[in-house]
Design a protein around this motif. Structure first.
Motif, PDB file in Angstrom:
ATOM      1  N   MET A   7       0.838  -1.193   0.000  1.00 25.44           N
ATOM      2  CA  MET A   7       0.000   0.000   0.000  1.00 25.44           C
ATOM      3  C   MET A   7       0.870   1.239   0.000  1.00 25.44           C
ATOM      4  SD  MET A   7      -3.085  -0.848   2.650  1.00 25.44           S
ATOM      5  CE  MET A   7      -1.959  -1.076   4.030  1.00 25.44           C
ATOM      6  N   ARG A  31      -5.843   1.434  -6.645  1.00 20.47           N
ATOM      7  CA  ARG A  31      -4.764   0.461  -6.812  1.00 20.47           C
ATOM      8  C   ARG A  31      -4.785  -0.605  -5.722  1.00 20.47           C
ATOM      9  NH1 ARG A  31       0.630   0.581  -5.288  1.00 20.47           N
ATOM     10  NH2 ARG A  31       0.403   2.671  -4.448  1.00 20.47           N
ATOM     11  N   ASP A  32      -5.036  -0.200  -4.489  1.00 18.70           N
ATOM     12  CA  ASP A  32      -5.074  -1.132  -3.367  1.00 18.70           C
ATOM     13  C   ASP A  32      -6.463  -1.098  -2.746  1.00 18.70           C
ATOM     14  OD1 ASP A  32      -2.278  -2.105  -3.188  1.00 18.70           O
ATOM     15  OD2 ASP A  32      -1.837   0.019  -2.843  1.00 18.70           O
ATOM     16  N   PRO A  64       2.561  -5.187   3.241  1.00 18.50           N
ATOM     17  CA  PRO A  64       1.987  -6.274   2.453  1.00 18.50           C
ATOM     18  C   PRO A  64       3.079  -7.156   1.856  1.00 18.50           C
ATOM     19  CG  PRO A  64       1.920  -4.232   1.214  1.00 18.50           C
ATOM     20  CD  PRO A  64       2.392  -3.876   2.603  1.00 18.50           C
ATOM     21  N   VAL A  90      -8.806  -2.364   0.182  1.00 15.97           N
ATOM     22  CA  VAL A  90      -8.533  -2.829   1.541  1.00 15.97           C
ATOM     23  C   VAL A  90      -9.833  -2.920   2.327  1.00 15.97           C
ATOM     24  CG1 VAL A  90      -7.242  -2.402   3.669  1.00 15.97           C
ATOM     25  CG2 VAL A  90      -6.276  -1.693   1.466  1.00 15.97           C
ATOM     26  N   ILE A 143      -5.448   4.127  -2.593  1.00 14.25           N
ATOM     27  CA  ILE A 143      -5.978   3.226  -1.577  1.00 14.25           C
ATOM     28  C   ILE A 143      -7.496   3.414  -1.470  1.00 14.25           C
ATOM     29  CG2 ILE A 143      -5.951   2.580   0.864  1.00 14.25           C
ATOM     30  CD1 ILE A 143      -3.106   3.669   1.003  1.00 14.25           C
ATOM     31  N   ILE A 190       0.703   0.291   7.163  1.00 13.43           N
ATOM     32  CA  ILE A 190       1.844   0.489   6.284  1.00 13.43           C
ATOM     33  C   ILE A 190       3.163   0.333   7.045  1.00 13.43           C
ATOM     34  CG2 ILE A 190       3.081   2.212   4.895  1.00 13.43           C
ATOM     35  CD1 ILE A 190       0.299   3.348   4.153  1.00 13.43           C
ATOM     36  N   ARG A 227       3.895  -8.687  -4.428  1.00 13.59           N
ATOM     37  CA  ARG A 227       2.977  -9.299  -5.378  1.00 13.59           C
ATOM     38  C   ARG A 227       3.742 -10.225  -6.315  1.00 13.59           C
ATOM     39  NH1 ARG A 227      -1.023  -4.243  -7.016  1.00 13.59           N
ATOM     40  NH2 ARG A 227      -1.727  -3.799  -4.900  1.00 13.59           N
TER      41      ARG A 227
END
Length: 208
Positions: free
Chosen positions: A1, A25-26, A205, A28, A93, A200, A208
């Motif tokens: 993130m 994009r993220d 995270p 949550v 986010i 964060i 990927r």
């Protein structure tokens, strides 16, 4: 993130535009939790950029026998399943906000609602700090990272220091603790940002 540094939203709270912003994009999932009548529904309503979903019912004489109304006598409705809203933050986010019922009789819903969540914002009422113990215990047992936000009720005591409040809740030094007014969008967003920054900083995270 990505890091979140601003208290702005991409649309007015309550907007009917259900489309995700192009910059998303993220995505949550976040729990908004706390004891009965602490302001969870109000917070989600104040920040959601889509029309929020609420599952509120009128309190009945039967529920009055099991729901502690001490200090919240003006409360007339309660969440019986979930509240749901969405807010887009800077950096792409997007938070999906799931509000949990506050009463112990709805505890069986917790695991289902919490499934897939990355963190929780725990609302606390300074007038009824002990009412938050069970919820905090449930969040800690779940292993979810969390932040604590004291909702600023007009008649809440003002003489407690942050250190006293942190000690009363037995919080770890790294657990964020802030105050907010759940009725105010920017104040509520700042509380959410404290949780996001905590995720964060301390729970990065996986690649990927």
């Amino acid at each position: 993130m990505a890091s979140a540094t601003s208290s702005t939203v991409d649309a007015e709270p309550g907007s009917t535009d259900v489309h995700l912003p192009d910059a998303a994009r993220d995505l949550v999932k976040i729990l908004i939790t706390g004891p009965f009548a602490v302001g969870k529904t109000t917070l989600i309503r104040s920040v959601s950029e889509i029309r929020p979903l609420h599952t509120e019912e009128q309190l009945s004489e039967a529920s009055a026998q099991v729901d502690d109304l001490a200090g919240v006598r003006d409360k007339s409705t309660t969440t019986v399943a979930i509240d749901f809203g969405r807010i887009s933050l800077p950096g792409g986010i997007v938070l999906y906000l799931f509000g949990t019922p506050g009463q112990e009789r709805f505890r069986a819903l917790w695991d289902d609602i919490a499934y897939g969540a990355l963190g929780a914002l725990v609302l606390v009422d300074a007038r009824r700090i002990d009412a938050s113990f069970d919820v905090l215990g449930t969040v800690e047992e779940s292993g979810l990272p969390y932040a604590v936000a004291f909702n600023s009720f007009p008649d809440a005591p003002r003489h407690h220091t942050p250190e006293q409040l942190r000690a009363a809740l037995d919080l770890e030094p790294t657990t964020p603790m802030v105050t907010c007014d759940a009725r105010e969008a920017n104040s509520s967003i700042d509380a959410l940002l404290a949780l996001v920054q905590h995720l964060i900083d301390h729970h990065p995270p996986e690649p990927r």
